[in-house]
Design a protein around this motif. Structure first.
Motif, mmCIF file in Angstrom:
data_model
loop_
_atom_site.group_PDB
_atom_site.id
_atom_site.type_symbol
_atom_site.label_atom_id
_atom_site.label_comp_id
_atom_site.label_asym_id
_atom_site.label_seq_id
_atom_site.Cartn_x
_atom_site.Cartn_y
_atom_site.Cartn_z
ATOM 1 N N LEU A 257 2.699 -13.377 7.243
ATOM 2 C CA LEU A 257 1.616 -13.882 6.411
ATOM 3 C C LEU A 257 0.405 -12.965 6.503
ATOM 4 N N THR A 258 0.091 -12.515 7.719
ATOM 5 C CA THR A 258 -1.035 -11.596 7.915
ATOM 6 C C THR A 258 -0.833 -10.311 7.132
ATOM 7 N N ASP A 259 0.393 -9.782 7.177
ATOM 8 C CA ASP A 259 0.717 -8.561 6.438
ATOM 9 C C ASP A 259 0.604 -8.795 4.930
ATOM 10 N N SER A 260 1.082 -9.929 4.459
ATOM 11 C CA SER A 260 1.009 -10.241 3.022
ATOM 12 C C SER A 260 -0.434 -10.355 2.560
ATOM 13 N N LEU A 261 -1.262 -11.004 3.362
ATOM 14 C CA LEU A 261 -2.674 -11.145 3.008
ATOM 15 C C LEU A 261 -3.371 -9.787 3.011
ATOM 16 N N ASN A 262 -2.994 -8.935 3.945
ATOM 17 C CA ASN A 262 -3.550 -7.591 3.986
ATOM 18 C C ASN A 262 -3.189 -6.820 2.723
ATOM 19 N N PHE A 263 -1.920 -6.962 2.285
ATOM 20 C CA PHE A 263 -1.479 -6.297 1.057
ATOM 21 C C PHE A 263 -2.268 -6.818 -0.151
ATOM 22 N N ILE A 264 -2.404 -8.111 -0.246
ATOM 23 C CA ILE A 264 -3.134 -8.718 -1.369
ATOM 24 C C ILE A 264 -4.589 -8.253 -1.396
ATOM 25 N N SER A 265 -5.144 -8.014 -0.217
ATOM 26 C CA SER A 265 -6.549 -7.590 -0.139
ATOM 27 C C SER A 265 -6.783 -6.230 -0.787
ATOM 28 N N LYS A 266 -5.712 -5.465 -0.994
ATOM 29 C CA LYS A 266 -5.833 -4.135 -1.608
ATOM 30 C C LYS A 266 -5.960 -4.218 -3.134
ATOM 31 N N LEU A 267 -5.683 -5.399 -3.686
ATOM 32 C CA LEU A 267 -5.776 -5.555 -5.137
ATOM 33 C C LEU A 267 -7.220 -5.484 -5.600
ATOM 34 N N THR A 268 -7.440 -4.717 -6.640
ATOM 35 C CA THR A 268 -8.740 -4.646 -7.309
ATOM 36 C C THR A 268 -8.506 -5.007 -8.775
ATOM 37 N N PRO A 269 -9.545 -5.346 -9.527
ATOM 38 C CA PRO A 269 -9.328 -5.640 -10.948
ATOM 39 C C PRO A 269 -8.596 -4.516 -11.680
ATOM 40 N N ARG A 270 -8.951 -3.266 -11.375
ATOM 41 C CA ARG A 270 -8.299 -2.143 -12.045
ATOM 42 C C ARG A 270 -6.819 -2.077 -11.684
ATOM 43 N N ARG A 271 -6.480 -2.292 -10.428
ATOM 44 C CA ARG A 271 -5.084 -2.247 -10.013
ATOM 45 C C ARG A 271 -4.292 -3.409 -10.608
ATOM 46 N N VAL A 272 -4.890 -4.568 -10.709
ATOM 47 C CA VAL A 272 -4.218 -5.715 -11.330
ATOM 48 C C VAL A 272 -3.918 -5.419 -12.799
ATOM 49 N N VAL A 273 -4.891 -4.872 -13.514
ATOM 50 C CA VAL A 273 -4.692 -4.511 -14.919
ATOM 51 C C VAL A 273 -3.582 -3.472 -15.043
ATOM 52 N N ASN A 274 -3.570 -2.513 -14.129
ATOM 53 C CA ASN A 274 -2.530 -1.475 -14.177
ATOM 54 C C ASN A 274 -1.139 -2.063 -13.967
ATOM 55 N N VAL A 275 -1.006 -2.991 -13.013
ATOM 56 C CA VAL A 275 0.289 -3.649 -12.786
ATOM 57 C C VAL A 275 0.727 -4.389 -14.042
ATOM 58 N N LEU B 144 -1.509 1.163 -5.549
ATOM 59 C CA LEU B 144 -1.575 0.014 -4.643
ATOM 60 C C LEU B 144 -0.856 0.285 -3.331
ATOM 61 N N TYR B 145 0.222 1.054 -3.396
ATOM 62 C CA TYR B 145 1.166 1.135 -2.282
ATOM 63 C C TYR B 145 1.594 2.584 -2.086
ATOM 64 N N LEU B 146 1.292 3.157 -0.930
ATOM 65 C CA LEU B 146 1.668 4.541 -0.625
ATOM 66 C C LEU B 146 2.738 4.545 0.460
ATOM 67 N N ILE B 147 3.924 5.016 0.097
ATOM 68 C CA ILE B 147 5.035 5.143 1.033
ATOM 69 C C ILE B 147 4.986 6.556 1.607
ATOM 70 N N PHE B 148 4.685 6.665 2.881
ATOM 71 C CA PHE B 148 4.443 7.963 3.504
ATOM 72 C C PHE B 148 5.705 8.488 4.182
ATOM 73 N N TYR B 149 6.776 8.566 3.439
ATOM 74 C CA TYR B 149 8.000 9.210 3.918
ATOM 75 C C TYR B 149 8.931 9.431 2.745
ATOM 76 N N PHE B 150 9.821 10.365 2.898
ATOM 77 C CA PHE B 150 10.908 10.633 1.946
ATOM 78 C C PHE B 150 12.044 11.207 2.766
ATOM 79 N N GLN B 151 11.977 12.493 3.060
ATOM 80 C CA GLN B 151 12.892 13.099 4.009
ATOM 81 C C GLN B 151 12.067 13.597 5.200
#
Length: 339
Positions: free
Chosen positions: A4-22, A93-100
């Motif tokens: 739940l803490t992690d989910s709330l942290n993720f939601i906290s990253k939402l801004t009006p611009r990011r919501v519109v983009n989604v 919204l979400y940066l995945i810092f790995y690939f290979q």
């Protein structure tokens, strides 16, 4: 509670611009499915960036571990990373810092995490856990990293090294303990710590044990992951016998086929992409050798590339026949929204 803490942290990253983009991404994705032609109205909400192609292990189904790349290898440069974040972060919204490769091999990795964190982007990395000494644990917490996946593919050294060739389980578990202790010491809720257990035949008998081990150490979550196997048609020693943990189904003639029916759609092509260490943009994480190059950020802006001819042609090709694209034929992900 930690989820739940992690989910709330993720939601906290939402801004009006990011919501519109989604909303733009979703509407263009569903309009594309209805119209049968590629339309893209938003910018990506998820980006994977490759810190390095180098790795200290030699895992048998990994191009990095096998040292089998035909593309150039190297480390992501911090100036290029900052330039890319400056362009993308307002919508991202979400940066995945790995690939290979193993992210901690790049000496500037945590500096780049901090830069993305300061721009309000949710950051996640995946590590084999061999570099999580006390100093790196402290620097990781200080960087603001939101989520860390630690690969623990066995609960004994004998089982673990079946896949993580060259690895030491005791070092990985001590690194996990260091992360738990440092979070407590610094009174930090991040990063959310995950043990990822890649289920293969040699370790499937230890699934219950990985949960016990994670609870004992204080890890927030365990995720079981199915393994991608390249040579699966005639069977493979890594394919689990427990059917629900396998990406492949055994046929009546003894051969194997992928479970995915490869419908002609892919959510990932609308909301995400991968950027290699040297700035090449590829469709997704299944293009490990960057064979489908959709543009180069050293030569053009991301916005131009994202709406460019190469990207639109690839999306159109996927809509016509996903089973005709080589990187899609071994894919069990990406076709559904939020997959």
């Amino acid at each position: 509670m930690s989820k739940l803490t992690d989910s709330l942290n993720f939601i906290s990253k939402l801004t009006p611009r990011r919501v519109v983009n989604v909303a733009k991404i979703l509407s263009s994705y569903y309009y594309t499915r209805w119209a049968g032609k590629p339309v893209q109205w938003g910018m990506p909400m998820t980006i994977s960036m490759e810190p390095t192609t180098a790795c200290n292990l030699k895992c048998p189904e990994c191009p990095s571990g096998l040292r089998a790349f035909s593309r150039p290898t190297g480390n992501l440069k911090i100036d290029f990373f900052r330039k890319t974040m400056d362009e993308l972060s307002k919508n991202l919204l979400y940066l995945i810092f790995y690939f290979q490769g193993e992210p901690y091999i790049n000496p500037k990795f945590l500096d780049m995490v901090k830069y993305a964190h300061d721009k309000g982007v949710y950051t996640i990395t995946s590590t084999n856990g061999h570099f999580l000494n006390n100093e790196n644990a402290r620097k990781t917490v200080e960087s603001g990293l939101d989520r860390m996946i630690i690969s623990v593919d066995g609960t004994t050294q004998e089982t673990y090294e079946n896949y993580r060739i060259g690895g030491r389980l005791d070092v990985v578990l001590q690194g996990a303990r260091n992360m738990v202790a440092m979070k407590k010491k610094m009174k930090s809720k991040t990063p959310h710590l995950i043990f990822q257990f890649l289920v293969v035949k040699p370790n499937e008998h230890q699934i219950e044990e990985i949960y016990r081990l994670a609870d004992e150490i204080g890890i927030d979550e365990v995720k079981l992951k199915t393994a991608q196997v390249y040579d699966y048609e005639q069977g493979n020693e890594l394919i689990p016998t427990i059917e629900k943990y396998s990406r492949y189904a055994r046929q009546t003639d003894g051969s194997y086929s992928i479970k995915n029916n490869l419908s002609n759609e892919c959510w990932k092509l609308w909301h995400a992409c991968v950027i290699t260490w040297d700035g090449v943009v590829v469709p997704c994480c299944f293009d490990k050798d960057a064979t489908h190059r959709l543009g180069d950020l050293k030569e053009t802006s991301f916005a131009h590339l994202w709406q460019g001819e190469a990207y639109q042609n690839f999306r159109a090709q996927l809509l016509k026949g996903r089973d005709q694209i080589d990187i899609c034929t071994n894919c069990t992900e990406g076709c559904k929204v939020w997959a």
